[in-house]
Every structure is written in C-alpha cells, then in structure tokens.
Design a protein around this motif. Structure first.
Motif, PDB file in Angstrom:
ATOM      1  N   ILE A  67       0.877  -1.171   0.000  1.00 35.03           N
ATOM      2  CA  ILE A  67       0.000   0.000   0.000  1.00 35.03           C
ATOM      3  C   ILE A  67       0.913   1.219   0.000  1.00 35.03           C
ATOM      4  O   ILE A  67       1.574   1.508   1.006  1.00 35.03           O
ATOM      5  CB  ILE A  67      -0.908   0.045   1.258  1.00 35.03           C
ATOM      6  N   ASP A  68       0.950   1.892  -1.128  1.00 36.83           N
ATOM      7  CA  ASP A  68       1.837   3.038  -1.281  1.00 36.83           C
ATOM      8  C   ASP A  68       1.485   4.112  -0.243  1.00 36.83           C
ATOM      9  O   ASP A  68       0.353   4.567  -0.172  1.00 36.83           O
ATOM     10  CB  ASP A  68       1.680   3.595  -2.708  1.00 36.83           C
ATOM     11  N   GLY A  69       2.475   4.482   0.566  1.00 33.38           N
ATOM     12  CA  GLY A  69       2.276   5.587   1.503  1.00 33.38           C
ATOM     13  C   GLY A  69       1.468   5.253   2.750  1.00 33.38           C
ATOM     14  O   GLY A  69       1.015   6.163   3.451  1.00 33.38           O
ATOM     15  N   LEU A  70       1.295   3.954   3.057  1.00 37.37           N
ATOM     16  CA  LEU A  70       0.505   3.593   4.247  1.00 37.37           C
ATOM     17  C   LEU A  70       1.391   3.613   5.496  1.00 37.37           C
ATOM     18  O   LEU A  70       2.000   2.605   5.863  1.00 37.37           O
ATOM     19  CB  LEU A  70      -0.143   2.209   4.083  1.00 37.37           C
ATOM     20  N   GLU A  91      11.358   7.169  -0.576  1.00 32.16           N
ATOM     21  CA  GLU A  91      10.511   7.411  -1.743  1.00 32.16           C
ATOM     22  C   GLU A  91      10.038   6.083  -2.348  1.00 32.16           C
ATOM     23  O   GLU A  91      10.514   5.013  -1.974  1.00 32.16           O
ATOM     24  CB  GLU A  91      11.280   8.233  -2.783  1.00 32.16           C
ATOM     25  N   THR A  92       9.120   6.198  -3.313  1.00 29.95           N
ATOM     26  CA  THR A  92       8.410   5.028  -3.823  1.00 29.95           C
ATOM     27  C   THR A  92       9.305   3.974  -4.459  1.00 29.95           C
ATOM     28  O   THR A  92       9.243   2.798  -4.099  1.00 29.95           O
ATOM     29  CB  THR A  92       7.341   5.497  -4.835  1.00 29.95           C
ATOM     30  N   ILE A  93      10.161   4.378  -5.395  1.00 27.12           N
ATOM     31  CA  ILE A  93      10.994   3.356  -6.055  1.00 27.12           C
ATOM     32  C   ILE A  93      11.984   2.769  -5.067  1.00 27.12           C
ATOM     33  O   ILE A  93      12.315   1.585  -5.128  1.00 27.12           O
ATOM     34  CB  ILE A  93      11.726   3.935  -7.298  1.00 27.12           C
ATOM     35  N   GLY A 117      -0.903   0.955  -9.758  1.00 26.43           N
ATOM     36  CA  GLY A 117      -1.324   2.233 -10.308  1.00 26.43           C
ATOM     37  C   GLY A 117      -0.135   3.040 -10.834  1.00 26.43           C
ATOM     38  O   GLY A 117      -0.295   3.940 -11.636  1.00 26.43           O
ATOM     39  N   LYS A 118       1.061   2.728 -10.351  1.00 26.22           N
ATOM     40  CA  LYS A 118       2.269   3.470 -10.750  1.00 26.22           C
ATOM     41  C   LYS A 118       3.236   2.555 -11.489  1.00 26.22           C
ATOM     42  O   LYS A 118       3.480   1.424 -11.045  1.00 26.22           O
ATOM     43  CB  LYS A 118       3.005   3.976  -9.508  1.00 26.22           C
ATOM     44  N   ASP A 119       3.871   3.074 -12.514  1.00 23.87           N
ATOM     45  CA  ASP A 119       4.841   2.284 -13.284  1.00 23.87           C
ATOM     46  C   ASP A 119       5.960   1.739 -12.401  1.00 23.87           C
ATOM     47  O   ASP A 119       6.278   0.555 -12.412  1.00 23.87           O
ATOM     48  CB  ASP A 119       5.403   3.114 -14.462  1.00 23.87           C
ATOM     49  N   VAL A 140      -3.824   5.608  -1.899  1.00 23.85           N
ATOM     50  CA  VAL A 140      -3.602   6.229  -0.579  1.00 23.85           C
ATOM     51  C   VAL A 140      -2.501   7.279  -0.693  1.00 23.85           C
ATOM     52  O   VAL A 140      -2.637   8.424  -0.231  1.00 23.85           O
ATOM     53  CB  VAL A 140      -3.227   5.169   0.485  1.00 23.85           C
ATOM     54  N   ASP A 141      -1.412   6.920  -1.356  1.00 23.83           N
ATOM     55  CA  ASP A 141      -0.300   7.861  -1.515  1.00 23.83           C
ATOM     56  C   ASP A 141      -0.712   9.079  -2.330  1.00 23.83           C
ATOM     57  O   ASP A 141      -0.424  10.219  -1.971  1.00 23.83           O
ATOM     58  CB  ASP A 141       0.868   7.149  -2.203  1.00 23.83           C
ATOM     59  N   ALA A 142      -1.411   8.823  -3.436  1.00 22.88           N
ATOM     60  CA  ALA A 142      -1.804   9.940  -4.311  1.00 22.88           C
ATOM     61  C   ALA A 142      -2.676  10.931  -3.536  1.00 22.88           C
ATOM     62  O   ALA A 142      -2.500  12.153  -3.624  1.00 22.88           O
ATOM     63  CB  ALA A 142      -2.536   9.398  -5.531  1.00 22.88           C
ATOM     64  N   ALA A 154       4.249  -1.501   3.091  1.00 31.41           N
ATOM     65  CA  ALA A 154       4.165  -0.203   2.415  1.00 31.41           C
ATOM     66  C   ALA A 154       5.568   0.217   2.018  1.00 31.41           C
ATOM     67  O   ALA A 154       6.554  -0.249   2.595  1.00 31.41           O
ATOM     68  CB  ALA A 154       3.531   0.842   3.326  1.00 31.41           C
ATOM     69  N   ASP A 155       5.646   1.116   1.035  1.00 30.41           N
ATOM     70  CA  ASP A 155       6.955   1.531   0.522  1.00 30.41           C
ATOM     71  C   ASP A 155       7.557   2.686   1.334  1.00 30.41           C
ATOM     72  O   ASP A 155       8.742   2.971   1.249  1.00 30.41           O
ATOM     73  CB  ASP A 155       6.868   1.901  -0.961  1.00 30.41           C
ATOM     74  N   HIS A 156       6.725   3.374   2.102  1.00 29.29           N
ATOM     75  CA  HIS A 156       7.138   4.495   2.961  1.00 29.29           C
ATOM     76  C   HIS A 156       5.898   4.978   3.676  1.00 29.29           C
ATOM     77  O   HIS A 156       4.792   4.518   3.373  1.00 29.29           O
ATOM     78  CB  HIS A 156       7.752   5.635   2.136  1.00 29.29           C
ATOM     79  N   GLY A 157       6.063   5.927   4.595  1.00 31.33           N
ATOM     80  CA  GLY A 157       4.911   6.515   5.279  1.00 31.33           C
ATOM     81  C   GLY A 157       4.549   7.837   4.648  1.00 31.33           C
ATOM     82  O   GLY A 157       4.575   7.969   3.420  1.00 31.33           O
ATOM     83  N   MET A 199       4.261  15.449   1.424  1.00 28.46           N
ATOM     84  CA  MET A 199       5.379  14.680   0.908  1.00 28.46           C
ATOM     85  C   MET A 199       5.889  13.652   1.915  1.00 28.46           C
ATOM     86  O   MET A 199       5.639  13.773   3.113  1.00 28.46           O
ATOM     87  CB  MET A 199       6.495  15.683   0.593  1.00 28.46           C
ATOM     88  N   HIS A 200       6.599  12.672   1.389  1.00 25.54           N
ATOM     89  CA  HIS A 200       7.405  11.751   2.196  1.00 25.54           C
ATOM     90  C   HIS A 200       8.823  11.898   1.688  1.00 25.54           C
ATOM     91  O   HIS A 200       9.079  12.700   0.806  1.00 25.54           O
ATOM     92  CB  HIS A 200       6.879  10.326   2.015  1.00 25.54           C
ATOM     93  N   GLY A 201       9.760  11.115   2.182  1.00 24.99           N
ATOM     94  CA  GLY A 201      11.125  11.200   1.671  1.00 24.99           C
ATOM     95  C   GLY A 201      12.167  11.500   2.744  1.00 24.99           C
ATOM     96  O   GLY A 201      13.354  11.540   2.451  1.00 24.99           O
TER      97      GLY A 201
HETATM   98 ZN   LIG Z   1       5.266   5.640  -2.666  1.00 26.50          ZN
END
Ligand SMILES: [Zn+2]
Length: 525
Positions: free
Chosen positions: A5-8, A46-48, A143-145, A284-286, A331-334, A465-467
């Motif tokens: 879940i991106d950004g969870l 970040e996501t990647i 949803g993201k490449d 969720v991230d978007a 998740a890939d990040h918060g 933002m996250h990161g």
């Molecule tokens: Zn992400």
C-alpha cells in the motif's frame, strides 16, 4: 501474493481500525503475524526506493535506486528512475492521447519507455524464476509504473495504470504485444466510465474521525477536483481525468479488477509450482500528496481500500484458495503531514525552497573562491561542479564539508552530510541512513536532511510529501498471513529488507542474491 500500500504509514491502520470490516485489513490483522515496529533504514523514503528494497531485501546503496529521480552526471540532466528509451511503451490503443502529468517525479522522465534495467540486483521474483527453472509465473501490477516494475524484477511481467488513457500498459521489455486478455480489459474502457462522476463519502460524515478535516486551506485543488467532498472527476477528454481517478479510491478499484483478470487468464496458483503476484495500490499515496495523511480524504480512501482488499482476498480464496496462498502486506514508505497543519498544532515546521538551499550553498562556495559551485540540486542530493572545484585547485572533500556545514546551520535543515566524509563520520544515526542510500554514481556529494515536518519544496501542485529519514516516513506495517502462519502480534524492531528473505525462506529458497535482511523467525516454523 505481495500487497504493497503506497504511503501507508503504520499508524493509519490503528487510527481507522474500528471502522474496518471483517474480511479486509482486519482479516490480515487477526489471522496473520503482524509486525508493529517495522522501519525502513535508508534515508530517502521514496516510492521506487521502498518498493525495490521490499523486492530485493537490500538497500539503495546496493540496488541502486537512490531516489525517484537523480541527476545523471554524464548526460547533465535529471533521470527518472525506471525510464528506458530502449524499452518503449507498447501502445494500448490506436489513437494516442496524452494526459497532463502532475507526479513531480514522472514529469521529469525523458521518455515513456520503462524497464528494470537500472535495478542492479535480483528480486525475490527473480529468485523464484531461477529456483523453479522458469516455471513460476511472476507479475507486478500497480497504479504506478515504478511500483509494478520494481516488484516484477528482471524476469517477471509488469503492468501499470496510464494517466494518459486509463488503460493498464506495459513496455517492449516485457512483451512484443499485449496478451489478449489485457487487450480485452483495456478495450472495455472501464476507466472512462467514471468521467463526469463524483467521489463521494461512502458513509455518514459524522462517522468519520476526521470529519472536521475536509476543507483546509493548505490542501491542494487538482484544477477543479476541489478540496472537499464530493470530488468531481473531469469529463471524458479532460487531460487530468485519469490522474484524478488515481487520486481517488477508483484507482485501487480498477487495479483490483485488472488483477482479477490477470489471475484468471494467466491461471496463477493453479498447479504445484508457486507463482508470484505483486499488487501495489497507489491511491492512498496519491491522496496523501494532495490532501495530507490527516485529511477526511485519507480516512475515506483507507475505508474503501479495506473493502477493495476484502474483495481481492475473497477472489484469491475462490480461485486459488487461501490455504494455498501466502499473503504479505507492507508499504513503501509513510507520509508527513503538511508543515502548515503541524504549525497549527503547535509544532515548529516550514518549507525550505530549493532556490534558497542552492543560493546558500553557492554563497559558501564563493567564500572559498568558487562561483556557482552547485551543479544541480534535486532533493535530497546536492551535486557539485567538479570542474570548478578542480580549477580552483581546492580539495573536493574540504569544499563539500564547508558547504555541508553552512547548510546544516540553516533553519529547517537537520543535517547536511558530505557523502565523501561518510566513511569517517560516526555517531549520528542519521549518517547510517545516508550511508545505506549512497550509490557512487547516482548519489550527489551532499545529502540534505530536513528537520522533522519541514519540506524541501514549496507549496505547489502537491501539498504533502514523504522522503525524510524520520519515523513518520520510515514506519510501515509488515503482515504475513497464510496457512501455516500463526496469528500473533510482534513488537520487536524489524525492517522491510527482511521481507524478501522471509518469503524466500518460507519456500526453502536462498534469499535474493544481494539481500541484507534476515528471515523473520515468527513467520517460519
Ligand atoms: Zn510511494
């Protein structure tokens, strides 16, 4: 099946748990082994970076994905992580259309070609291909490449949502032409049917914890999409329509529908050889980026994702059987709340715009006799002009240190690190996070870490933002559920690099080639 879940951020599940049904998140929380204290260990959340870490079990220093974007020193321009001119996008329709890109990272891509060529080490899926002699089917969808491509690895197949036309697309790296079932799915134009409709609250407004946090001045309005419910999608032909769809629970619903078509038509999980499906949900991230993680929109998208997840789990039970399926969720990040919101709550927070950072670094350079010492800044890395430093006959490491010191003095910057000095600097735990993020070719010379709840960019098309290396960005859920897995909650500190080695160990495989994490003992018997 690996669900990301991106950004969870981990605490969001706790915040909303009371409203969950019994078959989605609650099913995993009750039946699975739940890690409550999982933290990323790299600095640039970040996501990647997160997805590749989950997939490979190692750090950006090794897998090479140091950020969504980095400065390509040789080309002299920014590079979007998985762009690859040699692997062009496969057109999904005869007529081409171009949406307006608002993802600040994707916007920088020089080509629409995508592949995992820049990911430097194998993923779990790659290991599966080797272990079963190529007989396992490996897929990544999102949803993201970048989230699809990272998880599919070098040997799997990837599909992602196109904000240009609402189709799920792929590139020539994976296929010469779309499989029939994917062409059929795209041909049904399911995304287009949402044009001109609205994203509304699914329950009575008073039942939401964050009912009072709908209309806040620092939320971003996506050109007519609005800051408050209901959010109206553009009409067919509107260049932002498919981005708006991704910034709503519909993005996750479409991914669910496409994933079902994939499982059915590719016949995943239908024989004794294990298959691998990664589903990475992006909405969720978007939504966090536009409205923040403490918005009514965030609460609503997670409520709806709970139902989407329940639907996916039920579908897998029907087609494959949960007794044959290992489910891994992370998740890939918060996500950070906006500085303006944190200021309202009494925190000290703010935004530091890139131009100010560059000016301050150049000022420090001028004191050493170098004009315009900064070659490029893209958060978190500052790249210096090597030629000018050499021409001034100055020691590179000393120049880096002088600029890093000048930046660290700045309000909003917790620490600027000269990456050349990483080998000798000790003491501050942030240095370890920067070290794990450091790739000799792709990383810049100075890593800039903001103070908690500060952002290194201005208010603009996106609000939040996250990161950062702070816990609101590094703390994520990890849940394993499956036939032999105990229902238990584990509070010890674990890390997302442990996920790929754990899935490998579950199947008796050697961890992915570069994995640095360890199998989680609570999952294994
Ligand atoms: Zn992400």
């Amino acid at each position: 099946m690996q669900i990301t879940i991106d950004g969870l951020r981990a605490d969001l599940l706790n915040r909303y748990e009371a409203a969950f049904g019994k078959d989605g998140f609650r099913y995993l929380l009750k039946k699975g082994t739940v890690y409550t204290n999982a933290q990323y260990q790299h600095a640039n959340t970040e996501t990647i970076v997160g997805h590749t870490t989950l997939a490979t079990g190692t750090f950006p220093s090794q897998h090479g994905m140091v950020g969504n974007v980095w400065f390509d020193r040789e080309a002299g321009e920014l590079s979007y992580n998985i762009e690859d001119a040699d692997s062009p996008l496969l057109p999904s329709r005869e007529e081409s259309s171009e949406g307006e890109q608002v993802d600040p990272a994707q916007k920088l891509a020089r080509t629409k070609g995508r592949s995992p060529a820049v990911i430097l080490v194998p993923t779990f899926g790659d290991g599966l291909a080797a272990y079963y002699g190529g007989r396992s089917k490996v897929f990544g969808v999102s949803g993201k490449d970048r989230s699809a491509v990272a998880m599919a690895g070098q040997t799997g197949k990837a599909f992602w949502f196109s904000t240009d036309n609402g189709d799920f697309v792929t590139s020539s790296y994976y296929y010469d032409d779309y499989p029939d079932w994917a062409r059929r799915w795209n041909g049904q134009r399911k995304s287009e049917k949402y044009a001109g409709t609205e994203w509304e609250l699914s329950s009575e407004r008073s039942t939401y914890l964050l009912a009072g946090q709908d209309d806040r001045p620092y939320e971003a309005d996506l050109k007519g999409y609005g800051r408050t419910f209901p959010h109206r999608f553009g009409e067919a032909g509107n260049k932002l329509l498919y981005t708006q769809i991704l910034v709503s629970p519909v993005g996750d619903l479409l991914l669910l529908d496409f994933s079902k078509a994939l499982v059915t038509n590719e016949q995943l999980g239908q024989n004794a050889i294990p298959d691998y499906l990664s589903v990475s949900f992006s909405s969720v991230d978007a939504i966090n980026h536009f409205f923040g993680p403490s918005s009514l929109e965030n609460e609503e998208v997670i409520r709806q994702l709970d139902r989407t997840l329940a639907d996916l789990i039920k579908f897998i039970d029907k087609t494959v059987g949960l007794k044959h399926t290992l489910i891994v969720l992370s998740a890939d990040h918060g996500m950070a709340d906006m500085p303006e919101y944190m200021t309202e709550l009494g925190y000290t927070a703010g935004r530091l715009v890139p131009e100010v950072i560059v000016a301050r670094a150049n000022q420090a350079g001028r004191r050493l006799g170098i004009d315009e010492v900064v070659r490029f800044f893209y958060r978190p890395y500052l790249y210096l002009n090597d030629e000018k430093i050499a021409a001034a006959k100055l020691d590179h490491a000393q120049v880096e240190q002088a600029i890093a010191n000048a930046l660290t003095d700045f309000d909003g910057i917790a620490l600027a690190v000269s990456t050349k000095s990483l080998a000798t600097q000790k003491g501050n735990p942030l240095l370890e996070q920067v070290r794990r993020n450091q790739h000799v070719i792709r990383s810049g010379e100075i890593y800039i870490i903001q103070e908690p709840y500060w952002f290194l960019f201005d208010e603009g098309p996106i609000a939040s933002m996250h990161g950062s290396p702070w816990l609101y960005d590094t703390h994520v859920p990890i849940i394993f559920a499956g036939p032999t897995i105990d229902a238990q909650t584990v509070h010890r500190l674990v890390h997302p690099v442990d996920v790929a080695p754990t899935i490998a160990a579950f199947l008796g495989m050697t961890p992915p080639a570069a994995a640095q994490g360890s199998p989680l003992k609570e999952v294994l018997r």
